[in-house]
Design a protein around this motif. Structure first.
Motif, mmCIF file in Angstrom:
data_model
loop_
_atom_site.group_PDB
_atom_site.id
_atom_site.type_symbol
_atom_site.label_atom_id
_atom_site.label_comp_id
_atom_site.label_asym_id
_atom_site.label_seq_id
_atom_site.Cartn_x
_atom_site.Cartn_y
_atom_site.Cartn_z
ATOM 1 N N ARG A 191 28.188 78.316 75.492
ATOM 2 C CA ARG A 191 27.863 79.751 75.538
ATOM 3 C C ARG A 191 26.719 80.022 76.501
ATOM 4 O O ARG A 191 26.714 81.030 77.224
ATOM 5 N N TYR A 192 25.745 79.116 76.528
ATOM 6 C CA TYR A 192 24.628 79.266 77.465
ATOM 7 C C TYR A 192 25.141 79.255 78.906
ATOM 8 O O TYR A 192 24.764 80.106 79.721
ATOM 9 N N ALA A 193 25.998 78.281 79.219
ATOM 10 C CA ALA A 193 26.499 78.154 80.584
ATOM 11 C C ALA A 193 27.394 79.329 80.973
ATOM 12 O O ALA A 193 27.312 79.835 82.105
ATOM 13 N N GLU A 194 28.227 79.782 80.056
ATOM 14 C CA GLU A 194 29.165 80.858 80.362
ATOM 15 C C GLU A 194 28.459 82.207 80.519
ATOM 16 O O GLU A 194 28.857 83.034 81.332
ATOM 17 N N ALA A 195 27.408 82.423 79.739
ATOM 18 C CA ALA A 195 26.734 83.719 79.777
ATOM 19 C C ALA A 195 25.966 83.937 81.070
ATOM 20 O O ALA A 195 25.929 85.048 81.602
ATOM 21 N N ALA A 196 25.342 82.887 81.591
ATOM 22 C CA ALA A 196 24.505 83.000 82.797
ATOM 23 C C ALA A 196 23.568 84.199 82.686
ATOM 24 O O ALA A 196 23.411 84.990 83.610
ATOM 25 N N ASP A 197 22.946 84.320 81.519
ATOM 26 C CA ASP A 197 22.089 85.466 81.207
ATOM 27 C C ASP A 197 20.689 85.234 81.764
ATOM 28 O O ASP A 197 20.075 84.191 81.500
ATOM 29 N N PRO A 198 20.145 86.183 82.545
ATOM 30 C CA PRO A 198 18.780 85.994 83.074
ATOM 31 C C PRO A 198 17.721 85.931 81.982
ATOM 32 O O PRO A 198 16.591 85.492 82.243
ATOM 33 N N ARG A 199 18.057 86.354 80.775
ATOM 34 C CA ARG A 199 17.106 86.256 79.667
ATOM 35 C C ARG A 199 17.317 84.973 78.863
ATOM 36 O O ARG A 199 16.764 84.823 77.769
ATOM 37 N N SER A 200 18.092 84.054 79.403
ATOM 38 C CA SER A 200 18.262 82.717 78.832
ATOM 39 C C SER A 200 17.654 81.691 79.771
ATOM 40 O O SER A 200 17.619 81.888 80.988
ATOM 41 N N ALA A 201 17.197 80.585 79.212
ATOM 42 C CA ALA A 201 16.661 79.500 80.040
ATOM 43 C C ALA A 201 16.710 78.203 79.242
ATOM 44 O O ALA A 201 16.718 78.211 78.008
ATOM 45 N N GLY A 202 16.773 77.108 79.968
ATOM 46 C CA GLY A 202 16.735 75.791 79.342
ATOM 47 C C GLY A 202 15.849 74.877 80.151
ATOM 48 O O GLY A 202 15.696 75.056 81.371
ATOM 49 N N TRP A 203 15.254 73.911 79.475
ATOM 50 C CA TRP A 203 14.347 72.981 80.141
ATOM 51 C C TRP A 203 14.650 71.554 79.715
ATOM 52 O O TRP A 203 15.031 71.289 78.562
ATOM 53 N N ILE A 204 14.437 70.645 80.647
ATOM 54 C CA ILE A 204 14.504 69.214 80.383
ATOM 55 C C ILE A 204 13.112 68.635 80.604
ATOM 56 O O ILE A 204 12.463 68.922 81.620
ATOM 57 N N ALA A 205 12.643 67.851 79.645
ATOM 58 C CA ALA A 205 11.401 67.104 79.827
ATOM 59 C C ALA A 205 11.733 65.740 80.400
ATOM 60 O O ALA A 205 12.671 65.081 79.930
ATOM 61 N N GLU A 206 11.020 65.335 81.426
ATOM 62 C CA GLU A 206 11.193 64.013 82.021
ATOM 63 C C GLU A 206 9.891 63.234 81.900
ATOM 64 O O GLU A 206 8.803 63.790 82.060
ATOM 65 N N VAL A 207 10.014 61.947 81.634
ATOM 66 C CA VAL A 207 8.871 61.034 81.635
ATOM 67 C C VAL A 207 9.135 59.976 82.690
ATOM 68 O O VAL A 207 10.092 59.213 82.578
ATOM 69 N N ASP A 208 8.302 59.982 83.716
ATOM 70 C CA ASP A 208 8.477 59.055 84.842
ATOM 71 C C ASP A 208 9.907 59.108 85.369
ATOM 72 O O ASP A 208 10.529 58.088 85.673
ATOM 73 N N GLY A 209 10.457 60.336 85.449
ATOM 74 C CA GLY A 209 11.784 60.535 86.015
ATOM 75 C C GLY A 209 12.941 60.341 85.063
ATOM 76 O O GLY A 209 14.091 60.524 85.450
ATOM 77 N N GLU A 210 12.671 59.993 83.817
ATOM 78 C CA GLU A 210 13.740 59.763 82.832
ATOM 79 C C GLU A 210 13.788 60.918 81.838
ATOM 80 O O GLU A 210 12.751 61.377 81.349
ATOM 81 N N ARG A 211 15.001 61.401 81.543
ATOM 82 C CA ARG A 211 15.134 62.488 80.577
ATOM 83 C C ARG A 211 14.534 62.080 79.236
ATOM 84 O O ARG A 211 14.832 61.010 78.721
ATOM 85 N N ALA A 212 13.716 62.972 78.675
ATOM 86 C CA ALA A 212 13.021 62.646 77.436
ATOM 87 C C ALA A 212 13.147 63.732 76.377
ATOM 88 O O ALA A 212 12.786 63.500 75.223
ATOM 89 N N GLY A 213 13.647 64.923 76.732
ATOM 90 C CA GLY A 213 13.752 65.976 75.741
ATOM 91 C C GLY A 213 14.342 67.234 76.318
ATOM 92 O O GLY A 213 14.599 67.340 77.528
ATOM 93 N N SER A 214 14.573 68.219 75.446
ATOM 94 C CA SER A 214 15.178 69.481 75.871
ATOM 95 C C SER A 214 14.775 70.603 74.938
ATOM 96 O O SER A 214 14.346 70.379 73.801
ATOM 97 N N VAL A 215 14.921 71.839 75.418
ATOM 98 C CA VAL A 215 14.804 73.033 74.591
ATOM 99 C C VAL A 215 15.472 74.180 75.341
ATOM 100 O O VAL A 215 15.548 74.168 76.581
ATOM 101 N N PHE A 216 15.960 75.184 74.592
ATOM 102 C CA PHE A 216 16.612 76.351 75.180
ATOM 103 C C PHE A 216 16.039 77.613 74.554
ATOM 104 O O PHE A 216 15.645 77.619 73.376
ATOM 105 N N CYS A 217 16.011 78.683 75.324
ATOM 106 C CA CYS A 217 15.670 80.009 74.833
ATOM 107 C C CYS A 217 16.845 80.921 75.168
ATOM 108 O O CYS A 217 17.228 81.041 76.343
ATOM 109 N N VAL A 218 17.422 81.572 74.155
ATOM 110 C CA VAL A 218 18.585 82.439 74.361
ATOM 111 C C VAL A 218 18.371 83.750 73.599
ATOM 112 O O VAL A 218 17.594 83.803 72.638
#
Length: 306
Positions: A191-218
């Motif tokens: 739903r996040y990808a399909e909506a492409a809503d400017p009031r939505s956002a997602g983030w990836i946390a990286e540690v030394d270039g490696e994925r370490a976490g995520s969160v989304f605001c919708v």
């Protein structure tokens, strides 16, 4: 504190095992004509540019004669060039030539392919446990560990699939949840990808270039309400305040997007996440017992004003 014989024997056994696995005792590393030590010298020269030979010997813990012989072989192959250090003609600076950089790139690719082949038979969970264990070994034995570089970034191709996969794997292994949870996460991501809503956002946390976490605001149920979704921190990176940083970033975005309130759903057994939410100013609105994801859970709704 004295070190027991059993501990010493375990470390020696591990060293014998790992040197065999990665081929340290082979004539050439990763099928090349270079030994492990030669490859490490090439890496340092490629990574640091011009290096004073005394610094290189000290940092790698090499005998001066041994390093001199390695650099001599590199000279013969046209891989390095040397010059006197500016300000002190007694010192020598060595750097890779174009041929040396090309050789390093080829060797680096071969090593990457060899490690990929080593990991290929392992499932994602086994790979994660192996990498986490290796990280722990480095952390415990490194006398001067560099602080991990934690970076929050926006989503890139492949991230949504990673978020779905890691949620499914982690919650199954840590809490015994069934596949319906991964299905729920996949729906949120889709739903996040399909909506492409400017009031939505997602983030990836990286540690030394490696994925370490995520969160989304919708967006939530009304135009004033946002929802925090899919907060995740990989087990091997917990304790670095990544979860708090992700939540704080989500709150900042929600304010900039014009939301006045933000909500989230969780369950009470997720203690670490709950403490993060409490520190970020969320309060518990309601809770009730539900049967979801193959388990009896205490479902909770939290919120806070923005």
């Amino acid at each position: 504190m004295s070190t027991g014989t059993a501990a010493v024997q375990h470390v020696r056994a591990f060293n014998r095992f790992y040197t065999r696995v990665i081929g340290v005792l082979d004539a050439g590393l990763a099928g090349s004509s270079y030994t492990l030590t030669e490859a490490r010298v090439l890496f340092e020269l490629a990574d640091r540019g011009g290096v004073e030979t005394g610094d290189l010997r000290r940092d790698l813990g090499l005998d001066a004669g041994y390093l001199s012989r390695i650099l001599g072989r590199f000279d013969e192959r046209g891989l390095v060039e040397r010059e006197r250090a500016s300000g002190d003609g007694r010192k020598q600076v060595v750097r890779l030539t174009d041929a040396g950089r090309a050789t390093f790139r080829d060797l680096d690719e071969k090593q990457t392919d060899a490690v990929r082949d080593l990991l290929a038979p392992l499932g994602s969970g086994s790979q994660d446990r192996l990498v986490a264990a290796m990280r722990d070994v480095r952390r415990e034995l490194d006398e001067h560990p560099a602080p991990p570089a934690v970076v929050l970034r926006g989503l890139e191709p492949g991230d949504l699939g990673w978020v779905v996969s890691r949620h499914g794997s982690l919650y199954a292994s840590e809490y015994g949840w069934d596949g319906t949870f991964e299905t729920l996460v996949a729906g949120v991501a889709a739903r996040y990808a399909e909506a492409a809503d400017p009031r939505s956002a997602g983030w990836i946390a990286e540690v030394d270039g490696e994925r370490a976490g995520s969160v989304f605001c919708v967006p939530g149920a009304d135009e004033d309400t946002a929802v925090l979704r899919l907060l995740l921190v990989e087990p091997g990176f917990r304790g670095l305040r990544i979860g708090s940083r992700l939540v704080d970033e989500c709150l900042r975005f929600a304010r900039r997007a014009g939301f006045r309130r933000i909500t989230l759903w969780t369950v009470d057994l997720l203690d670490s996440a709950r403490h993060i939410y409490e520190r970020a100013g969320f309060h518990l609105d309601d809770e009730n017992t539900v049967h979801r994801f193959g388990a009896e859970l205490n479902s909770q709704n939290w919120s806070r004003a923005l």
